[in-house]
Write a protein that holds these residues in place. Structure first.
Motif, mmCIF file in Angstrom:
data_model
loop_
_atom_site.group_PDB
_atom_site.id
_atom_site.type_symbol
_atom_site.label_atom_id
_atom_site.label_comp_id
_atom_site.label_asym_id
_atom_site.label_seq_id
_atom_site.Cartn_x
_atom_site.Cartn_y
_atom_site.Cartn_z
ATOM 1 N N LYS A 1 -5.533 -3.139 -5.833
ATOM 2 C CA LYS A 1 -4.314 -3.581 -6.501
ATOM 3 C C LYS A 1 -3.093 -3.002 -5.793
ATOM 4 O O LYS A 1 -3.195 -2.038 -5.034
ATOM 5 C CB LYS A 1 -4.301 -3.133 -7.973
ATOM 6 N N ARG A 2 -1.949 -3.590 -6.075
ATOM 7 C CA ARG A 2 -0.689 -3.074 -5.554
ATOM 8 C C ARG A 2 0.288 -2.868 -6.709
ATOM 9 O O ARG A 2 0.217 -3.553 -7.734
ATOM 10 C CB ARG A 2 -0.074 -4.039 -4.529
ATOM 11 N N HIS A 3 1.204 -1.948 -6.523
ATOM 12 C CA HIS A 3 2.260 -1.694 -7.497
ATOM 13 C C HIS A 3 3.531 -1.365 -6.740
ATOM 14 O O HIS A 3 3.556 -0.479 -5.895
ATOM 15 C CB HIS A 3 1.882 -0.520 -8.410
ATOM 16 N N TRP B 1 3.287 -5.636 -10.347
ATOM 17 C CA TRP B 1 1.873 -5.378 -10.129
ATOM 18 C C TRP B 1 1.190 -6.628 -9.603
ATOM 19 O O TRP B 1 1.619 -7.757 -9.876
ATOM 20 C CB TRP B 1 1.189 -4.972 -11.432
ATOM 21 N N ASP C 1 2.550 2.051 -4.725
ATOM 22 C CA ASP C 1 1.246 2.593 -4.377
ATOM 23 C C ASP C 1 0.208 1.476 -4.361
ATOM 24 O O ASP C 1 0.414 0.397 -4.941
ATOM 25 C CB ASP C 1 0.826 3.701 -5.353
ATOM 26 N N GLU D 1 -3.852 0.797 -5.240
ATOM 27 C CA GLU D 1 -5.052 1.333 -5.882
ATOM 28 C C GLU D 1 -6.248 1.007 -5.000
ATOM 29 O O GLU D 1 -6.473 -0.153 -4.648
ATOM 30 C CB GLU D 1 -5.244 0.732 -7.275
ATOM 31 N N LYS E 1 -10.535 2.263 -3.668
ATOM 32 C CA LYS E 1 -11.757 2.989 -4.011
ATOM 33 C C LYS E 1 -12.641 3.084 -2.775
ATOM 34 O O LYS E 1 -12.577 2.251 -1.861
ATOM 35 C CB LYS E 1 -12.513 2.299 -5.145
ATOM 36 N N THR F 1 -11.501 5.047 -8.634
ATOM 37 C CA THR F 1 -10.365 4.553 -7.865
ATOM 38 C C THR F 1 -9.334 5.667 -7.693
ATOM 39 O O THR F 1 -9.325 6.641 -8.440
ATOM 40 C CB THR F 1 -9.700 3.352 -8.561
ATOM 41 N N ASN G 1 -5.026 6.318 -6.097
ATOM 42 C CA ASN G 1 -3.774 5.683 -5.678
ATOM 43 C C ASN G 1 -3.295 6.248 -4.349
ATOM 44 O O ASN G 1 -3.279 7.467 -4.143
ATOM 45 C CB ASN G 1 -2.682 5.870 -6.729
#
Length: 281
Positions: free
Chosen positions: A197-199, A213, A248, A250, A252, A261, A263
């Motif tokens: 994921k991205r934020h 997000w 950030d 996410e 893993k 996971t 960040n």
């Protein structure tokens, strides 16, 4: 070190989820959004006496300086766009006139001048003067001390970013500024990772922030092996001539079932119509 070859797809951090098309490539943004407005209020105690009024006066002066810088940035962006259009239409006399106007602007622009003085003071070990120039820049344009690039490493995952202002896709008269950025993610650890994921936190020149997000990047959730990198390009429209981004990813580890996971930070970087031109002053 090997880089992953990307397909020609741009992933916008835009303000809605409607399908878009850029250069005939379909674009769809899919994220949920949350606005965050933050206001800092200073209050003088009874012991401060007249300090409260003085602080309020300084705040108003700073606000006026920021507003003035905002207007100058708009003018600068408009002149750059007009020069580009004049050159494309082969109106070279007008392009030359605008080029000279831009040069004069850069020589007289207070922020650019203060940045040059700060760099000169640092070079001459006059750090008190450098700090004073830095504080003056902060009052006029808080974003400007940020570079249009950043570099951060978290748990062996390095994220490098570089942004650039795109005049051809911007419309300063309408308050539309278009910034592109390139990201390289390098796995310097000894374990393979996957980006999930991205934020992003996007802040404009008026200090209005927006959280964005999304799943993966450019429609992918890439796996990055040790000593390999993944690169992609994206873009961000703003309603002001400058701003900043940070965030950030996410990720893993995928070499062990049930890995948690974590960040990976993307350090703050500037979105600026001025770019980093003052680095060479």
């Amino acid at each position: 070190m090997h880089s992953v070859t990307l397909k020609p797809f741009i992933d916008f951090t835009d303000v809605d989820s409607r399908p878009r098309r850029i250069n005939d490539f379909p674009i769809r943004c899919d994220f949920r959004r949350a606005n965050r407005n933050c206001r800092i209020v200073a209050r003088a105690s009874e012991r401060d006496g007249g300090a409260g009024a003085e602080a309020e006066n300084l705040s108003q002066q700073s606000s006026s300086s920021s507003s003035s810088f905002f207007q100058r940035s708009q003018s600068y962006a408009l002149m750059k766009q007009q020069m580009e259009l004049a050159a494309k239409s082969e109106n070279y006399e007008e392009a030359a006139r605008l080029r000279d106007s831009l040069k004069s602007f850069e020589e007289e622009e207070p922020v650019l001048r203060l940045r040059g003085l700060m760099k000169e003071a640092i070079a001459n070990d006059k750090f008190e003067e450098a700090a004073r120039y830095r504080d003056q820049i902060k009052e006029i344009a808080p974003h400007y001390l940020l570079k249009c690039s950043s570099d951060a490493t978290t748990l062996g995952i390095r994220v490098q970013v570089r942004s650039v202002y795109i005049e051809g896709r911007s419309q300063p008269l309408r308050g539309q500024y278009f910034f592109a950025y390139r990201i390289r993610i390098t796995n310097n650890s000894d374990r393979p990772v996957q980006l999930l994921k991205r934020h992003w936190i996007i802040t404009n020149a008026n200090e209005k922030s927006e959280d964005v997000w999304g799943i993966g990047v450019i429609g992918e959730q890439p796996v990055i092996l040790p000593n390999n990198s993944f690169e992609y390009s994206s873009a961000c429209p703003l309603t002001t001539p400058s701003g900043r981004m940070e965030g950030d990813f996410e990720m893993k580890h995928i070499d062990k079932v049930g890995s948690k996971t974590f960040n990976v930070a993307v350090a703050p970087f500037s979105l600026s119509t001025f770019g980093d031109s003052t680095d060479n002053i």
